[in-house]
Motif scaffolding. Sequence first.
Motif, short mmCIF file in Angstrom:
data_model
loop_
_atom_site.label_atom_id
_atom_site.label_comp_id
_atom_site.label_asym_id
_atom_site.label_seq_id
_atom_site.Cartn_x
_atom_site.Cartn_y
_atom_site.Cartn_z
N ILE A 103 -12.37 18.18 -28.52
CA ILE A 103 -13.72 17.65 -28.78
C ILE A 103 -14.30 18.32 -30.02
N TYR A 117 -27.29 15.89 -8.29
CA TYR A 117 -26.10 16.44 -8.97
C TYR A 117 -26.00 17.93 -8.72
N ILE A 171 -29.26 18.07 -24.38
CA ILE A 171 -28.11 18.51 -23.58
C ILE A 171 -26.86 18.63 -24.47
N LEU A 215 -17.54 14.00 -32.62
CA LEU A 215 -17.44 13.18 -31.40
C LEU A 215 -18.76 13.17 -30.63
N PHE A 216 -19.47 14.32 -30.67
CA PHE A 216 -20.79 14.33 -30.05
C PHE A 216 -21.73 13.35 -30.77
N TRP A 250 -20.84 9.99 -29.46
CA TRP A 250 -21.34 9.85 -28.08
C TRP A 250 -22.83 9.51 -28.11
N PHE A 267 -11.59 10.58 -22.67
CA PHE A 267 -12.07 10.30 -21.31
C PHE A 267 -10.95 9.72 -20.45
N LYS A 286 -20.77 10.47 -10.12
CA LYS A 286 -21.22 11.81 -10.51
C LYS A 286 -22.23 11.75 -11.66
N ALA A 326 -8.67 12.45 -19.34
CA ALA A 326 -9.24 13.50 -18.46
C ALA A 326 -9.63 12.95 -17.09
N LYS A 342 -13.55 23.31 -20.99
CA LYS A 342 -12.10 23.22 -20.77
C LYS A 342 -11.45 22.13 -21.64
N HIS A 343 -12.24 21.24 -22.21
CA HIS A 343 -11.69 20.21 -23.11
C HIS A 343 -12.00 20.49 -24.58
N PHE A 375 -26.02 12.86 -11.93
CA PHE A 375 -26.47 13.78 -12.99
C PHE A 375 -27.77 13.27 -13.64
N TRP A 376 -27.76 12.01 -14.07
CA TRP A 376 -28.94 11.47 -14.76
C TRP A 376 -30.13 11.33 -13.82
N HIS A 393 -16.89 20.79 -19.84
CA HIS A 393 -16.66 20.45 -21.25
C HIS A 393 -15.89 21.54 -21.98
C1 HEM Z 1 -17.77 15.30 -17.69
C2 HEM Z 1 -16.21 14.48 -22.19
C3 HEM Z 1 -20.77 14.59 -23.84
C4 HEM Z 1 -22.34 14.96 -19.28
C5 HEM Z 1 -16.96 15.08 -18.78
C6 HEM Z 1 -15.52 15.03 -18.73
C7 HEM Z 1 -15.09 14.78 -19.99
C8 HEM Z 1 -16.25 14.70 -20.84
C9 HEM Z 1 -13.64 14.65 -20.47
C10 HEM Z 1 -14.64 15.23 -17.48
C11 HEM Z 1 -14.39 16.70 -17.30
C12 HEM Z 1 -13.30 16.93 -16.27
O1 HEM Z 1 -13.57 16.76 -15.07
O2 HEM Z 1 -12.19 17.29 -16.67
C13 HEM Z 1 -17.31 14.45 -23.02
C14 HEM Z 1 -17.25 14.24 -24.46
C15 HEM Z 1 -18.52 14.28 -24.91
C16 HEM Z 1 -19.40 14.50 -23.77
C17 HEM Z 1 -15.96 13.99 -25.24
C18 HEM Z 1 -19.05 14.15 -26.32
C19 HEM Z 1 -18.27 14.23 -27.38
C20 HEM Z 1 -21.60 14.69 -22.75
C21 HEM Z 1 -23.04 14.70 -22.81
C22 HEM Z 1 -23.48 14.80 -21.51
C23 HEM Z 1 -22.31 14.85 -20.65
C24 HEM Z 1 -23.86 14.65 -24.10
C25 HEM Z 1 -24.89 14.84 -20.97
C26 HEM Z 1 -25.94 14.42 -21.65
C27 HEM Z 1 -21.24 15.12 -18.46
C28 HEM Z 1 -21.31 15.42 -17.04
C29 HEM Z 1 -19.99 15.53 -16.59
C30 HEM Z 1 -19.14 15.27 -17.73
C31 HEM Z 1 -22.57 15.60 -16.20
C32 HEM Z 1 -19.53 15.83 -15.16
C33 HEM Z 1 -19.26 17.34 -15.03
C34 HEM Z 1 -18.82 17.68 -13.61
O3 HEM Z 1 -17.61 17.58 -13.33
O4 HEM Z 1 -19.69 18.01 -12.79
N1 HEM Z 1 -17.38 14.88 -20.07
N2 HEM Z 1 -18.61 14.61 -22.64
N3 HEM Z 1 -21.19 14.78 -21.44
N4 HEM Z 1 -19.94 15.04 -18.85
FE1 HEM Z 1 -19.27 14.84 -20.73
#
Ligand code: HEM
Length: 122
Positions: A73, A58, A108, A77-78, A81, A30, A43, A33, A68-69, A47-48, A66
């Motif tokens: 990941i 949202y 999700i 890791l999930f 989380w 995180f 944001k 990124a 793109k990463h 979303f929530w 996701h």
């Molecule tokens: C955005 C990582 C799980 C919801 C992001 C971003 C990262 C990330 C790095 C930023 C993306 C970017 O702009 O480059 C992760 C990792 C996860 C995880 C490592 C688990 C291992 C989740 C879960 C949810 C979630 C379970 C929802 C329940 C979101 C949302 C965004 C986001 C809504 C914003 C996307 C946007 O730009 O509109 N996450 N995420 N993430 N993540 Fe996750």
Amino acid sequence: MLELDDKGLGVLVDAFYARVRTDPALGPIFNDAIADWPEHLEKLAAFWSSVMLTSGRYKGQPVPAHVKHKHHITPALFDRWLALWAQTTNELMVPDAAEALQDRAGRIAQSLQLAMFFRLDD
Ligand code: HEM
């Protein structure tokens, strides 16, 4: 204990990502990124709010954000989380809200993982 409304979700999101950022496994991904944390927290609160309160706040696309990463990941890791999400929601939210938030996050997380780890086209 916080209720399931925009105020409660805002406090929850701030507390959750404060923990994520200092988590040894999740933090580095995180912190690499995300350049603008206030914007990310805004944001995620939107979303929530959209997911739990159908507010329509949202407008983004979580799957490509996701995918793109995906090279950084893993399914483990999930799990981390979701464990941190369960811990934070249990501590902060009224019990019904904590359960609903955990249920929703689990679903999700499943669909994000399907998109990230089981795509046939790249
Ligand atoms: C955005 C990582 C799980 C919801 C992001 C971003 C990262 C990330 C790095 C930023 C993306 C970017 O702009 O480059 C992760 C990792 C996860 C995880 C490592 C688990 C291992 C989740 C879960 C949810 C979630 C379970 C929802 C329940 C979101 C949302 C965004 C986001 C809504 C914003 C996307 C946007 O730009 O509109 N996450 N995420 N993430 N993540 Fe996750």
